[in-house]
Design a protein around this motif. Sequence first.
Motif, short mmCIF file in Angstrom:
data_model
loop_
_atom_site.label_atom_id
_atom_site.label_comp_id
_atom_site.label_asym_id
_atom_site.label_seq_id
_atom_site.Cartn_x
_atom_site.Cartn_y
_atom_site.Cartn_z
N ASP A 1 84.41 -75.62 60.74
CA ASP A 1 84.33 -76.91 61.40
C ASP A 1 85.85 -77.74 61.45
N GLY A 2 86.13 -77.61 62.68
CA GLY A 2 87.27 -78.75 62.91
C GLY A 2 87.28 -80.17 62.99
N THR A 3 86.04 -80.61 63.01
CA THR A 3 85.88 -81.88 63.07
C THR A 3 86.61 -82.87 62.37
N PRO A 4 86.61 -82.73 61.11
CA PRO A 4 87.34 -83.56 60.33
C PRO A 4 88.95 -83.87 60.57
N ALA A 5 89.32 -82.59 60.98
CA ALA A 5 90.79 -82.59 61.50
C ALA A 5 91.07 -83.26 62.76
N ILE A 6 90.09 -83.18 63.71
CA ILE A 6 90.07 -84.12 64.86
C ILE A 6 90.20 -85.65 64.51
N ASP A 7 88.77 -85.96 63.72
CA ASP A 7 88.78 -87.38 63.33
C ASP A 7 90.07 -87.83 62.63
#
Length: 574
Positions: free
Chosen positions: A203-209
């Motif tokens: 899940d790449g969401t933490p990096a985008i955030d």
Amino acid sequence: MASSPDSPQPAAGGAPKAAAPARRKAGRHRGEGQWAKGHFTPLNANEQTKKDDDGLNVRTRIETIYAKAGFDSIDGADLRGRMRWWGLYTQRRPGIDGGRTAILEPEELDDRYFMMRVRIDGGRLTVPQLRVIGEISQEFARGTADITDRQNIQYHWIRIEDVPEIWRRLEGVGLSTTEACGDTPRTILGSPVAGVAADEIIDGTPAIDAIKERHIGSKEFSNLPRKFKTAVSGSPLLDVAHEINDVAFVGVRHPEHGPGFDLWVGGALSTNPRLGERLGAWVPLDEVPDVWAGVVGIFRDYGYRRLRSRARLKFLLADWGPEKFRQVLQDEYLKRELIDGPAPELPEQQWRDHIGVHRQNDGRFYVGFAARVGRIDGATLTKISELAGDHGSDRVRTTTDQKMIVLDVEQDRVESLVAGLESLGLQVRPSPFRRGTMACTGIEFCKLAIVETKARGASLIDELERRLPEFEEPIAINLNGCPNSCARIQTADIGLKGQLITDKDGEQVEGFQVHLGGGLGLDSGFGRKVRGLKVSSAELPDYIERVLTRFQAERTEGERFAQWAVRASEESLS
């Protein structure tokens, strides 16, 4: 960290080192306006405008001057330059035909209304956010709301007087238009099913955030040579068009270190298309923001600023090559070595848009659905938000294919949601033509366009569904109103580049140059052009029906359209 041309610095501190001379073609002008080489003097009007005042500063003038005094009070450099840093472009004045696009001055093309782009990083929306987007559309944008292939929502008919109130409402629910346009890091593409897909690698969401929180709206990267596009996805479907972004982080499993990301740089389309290249580096999730900042820092400091037509990162990569790019990234920006890693595996299917009903990793379901060519309206968006909420969901997603998804639906509510969406004309089980056709904004609103695209694409879908009801193969048909390829014409099965052509009666009419057999993922590459093959808008349904019928007749078992188009005769493609 300084970001002005008086003191450029890389993302990890310290002054940029002098690089070895890049490989150059004979006769190229030597001064490329690279800050890292001490070339700070603006070499064109755009660079001078950015040096005169950072684009982010225009917001204060919009709020305190322009919104109060009206359109005629707007400074020209703000109107056609800096306002893009806040997601605003003037739209095309009505009644100007495509033959005049390239000959009129900017002020002759400008309407007194704006396109506004709402930034939606990762395509992630809550139900309250979608509701506000729909309400703004109805109140301020004459109902317009297009889903773009970069997961944004675009309004039209926006008055400058209304912009502060629109910002207030968007920001009240955690949305913004910050750096949605301009020479900045644009919206970050992300897998629309990040965190819920059963087959997800990471899940790449933490990096985008983290990237958004640290860097978006910061003057560190608010003066880049040109736009900068990012994609982050851990989906094995490769669902964010990573090959055509300036930087992309693609989910892979390292044999020793586990899930992480493969690093790609230098992809972009437009009139000089180039697929991105792997740097051969594996990046763990928590290091993605720093590596991203390093790549953007290279672009800021070493990117070419002399000519706008050569100011994208792809041109620097073409001159340096991936080996030198990685070395500069490590030595000057990260101050450490990157870990070597594997390439992503090819997806097992051609469709990458998540349309249909799919089980999530928590046992619930997500439901992907298709509007025609991304064109939707504010009232429908509001109804989608109500439907999602009524079916127990608080999360909606946009995709890189101009589609949408509702997450977190319990199994016993799925069919009710599907029925509700389809009552709005939003198909969960669409034909290949509705599913696979995209279109850019086109001449209706875009000042660069030559031909109409949205209405043409919608009518094309209807006509192909009527003529070829048994056609079931995946097919991507992308319509673009000009050569700039916002709708990714070079990487479609059938890519249509808008231009004026001479028809059989000798009349100048709207038409398209045809690209055939392009693709991303399974068939990554650019489509071929058949010499002299141009099709008028009126003849488009006949042409595509003819080519698809030949494909069905000539294909081998399991052969995809892109594979067939590479080997097919020019006669079969004409």
